[in-house]
Write a protein that holds these residues in place. Structure first.
Motif, short mmCIF file in Angstrom:
data_model
loop_
_atom_site.label_atom_id
_atom_site.label_comp_id
_atom_site.label_asym_id
_atom_site.label_seq_id
_atom_site.Cartn_x
_atom_site.Cartn_y
_atom_site.Cartn_z
N SER A 298 6.86 -4.98 4.51
CA SER A 298 7.57 -3.99 5.31
C SER A 298 8.71 -3.35 4.55
O SER A 298 9.08 -2.21 4.77
CB SER A 298 8.12 -4.64 6.59
N TRP B 215 -1.49 -6.90 2.80
CA TRP B 215 -0.80 -5.75 3.34
C TRP B 215 0.48 -5.50 2.55
O TRP B 215 1.10 -6.45 2.06
CB TRP B 215 -0.43 -5.98 4.80
N SER C 285 -9.84 -5.90 6.66
CA SER C 285 -9.03 -5.78 7.88
C SER C 285 -9.64 -4.78 8.84
O SER C 285 -10.26 -3.79 8.43
CB SER C 285 -7.60 -5.37 7.54
N ASN D 68 -2.14 -6.67 15.22
CA ASN D 68 -0.98 -7.44 14.77
C ASN D 68 -0.20 -6.78 13.64
O ASN D 68 0.50 -7.44 12.87
CB ASN D 68 -1.40 -8.86 14.33
N ARG D 69 -0.35 -5.46 13.56
CA ARG D 69 0.39 -4.70 12.55
C ARG D 69 1.10 -3.54 13.23
O ARG D 69 0.60 -2.98 14.21
CB ARG D 69 -0.56 -4.14 11.48
N TYR E 170 -9.35 -1.84 11.66
CA TYR E 170 -8.42 -0.75 11.93
C TYR E 170 -9.15 0.36 12.68
O TYR E 170 -10.38 0.43 12.70
CB TYR E 170 -7.84 -0.20 10.63
N SER F 56 -3.96 -1.21 13.39
CA SER F 56 -4.61 -2.45 12.99
C SER F 56 -4.01 -3.59 13.80
O SER F 56 -2.79 -3.61 14.05
CB SER F 56 -4.41 -2.71 11.49
#
Length: 230
Positions: free
Chosen positions: A217, A214, A120, A95-96, A122, A93
């Motif tokens: 992290s 999202w 989003s 910027n991920r 992907y 995706s």
């Protein structure tokens, strides 16, 4: 989500298997489409034997030479059946960080194999290895349900692949997750890899989640619990 719902989520669709040539999809949902376009091929023979049989057919010999490339025939074995190992699925995706999901899939404490943000963009990258013989007409299928209703049924012909030591990768076209409050929540999915003979190399069912944002992290305390393989 209520505790009873969480328990049900963790129990359903929690199996991964390699299915046989004559798999008839008895465990598919009632509205799941059966494949009707399988090609009936002749009996398989070992790859070395194929090349020997085709030496007098110039066009077929050239096609197989192009397909096989630098395959070491001494290393492919004498078996007639191709072996395909599905290694991973990667979610890409913009910027991920890429999310690499090895098989067998693992789930978090809520029973999800992965989570996506609504609305989003992907794409999926498939990684698989081929051994022993040429696999003809390898196809990827993915069916998705939400609250028991089929919302997606994807079938992609990946192609014909020769055996080689290095894995193959195949990227699917970009898609966009559904957006809005009613699109969020739990989805169930079933992914299969089948060849022209109807031989199924992977049949895996799992849950995933579409959410407003999202995942962070750093996993939450709940997600730090030991993951379970699907």
């Amino acid at each position: 989500m209520a505790e009873a719902d969480k328990e049900a989520l963790s129990r359903k669709f929690s199996q991964a298997s390699v299915c046989s040539v004559d798999d008839d999809d008895d465990d598919a949902r009632p509205d799941d489409d059966h494949d009707t376009d399988a090609v009936l091929l002749g009996p398989r023979v070992p790859l070395k034997h194929q090349i020997e049989l085709d030496k007098d057919d110039e066009s077929l010999r050239r096609w197989k030479e192009q397909l096989l490339g630098t395959v070491d025939l001494a290393a492919v074995g004498d078996g007639a059946e191709p072996e395909v190992m599905i290694l991973s699925l990667t979610i890409i995706s913009p910027n991920r960080p890429e999310l690499v999901l090895p098989f067998p899939l693992a789930t978090n404490s809520k029973g999800y194999a992965f989570s996506l943000k609504d609305g989003s963009r992907y794409r999926l990258r498939l990684c698989f290895a081929v051994f022993n013989n040429i696999v003809s007409g390898l196809k990827y299928t993915n069916t998705v349900w939400k609250t028991g209703i089929k919302v997606e049924n994807t079938k992609v012909m990946l192609g014909t692949f020769s055996p080689r030591p290095e894995p193959y990768t195949f990227e699917l076209e970009e898609e966009t997750t559904p957006s809005g409050m009613f699109a969020r929540g739990s989805y169930s999915a079933r992914t299969k890899f089948v060849d022209d003979d109807g031989k199924c190399y992977l049949d895996v069912s799992y849950y995933f989640e579409i959410r407003k944002d999202w995942p962070t992290s750093k996993p939450s305390r709940e997600d730090e619990h030991e993951q379970k393989e699907v």
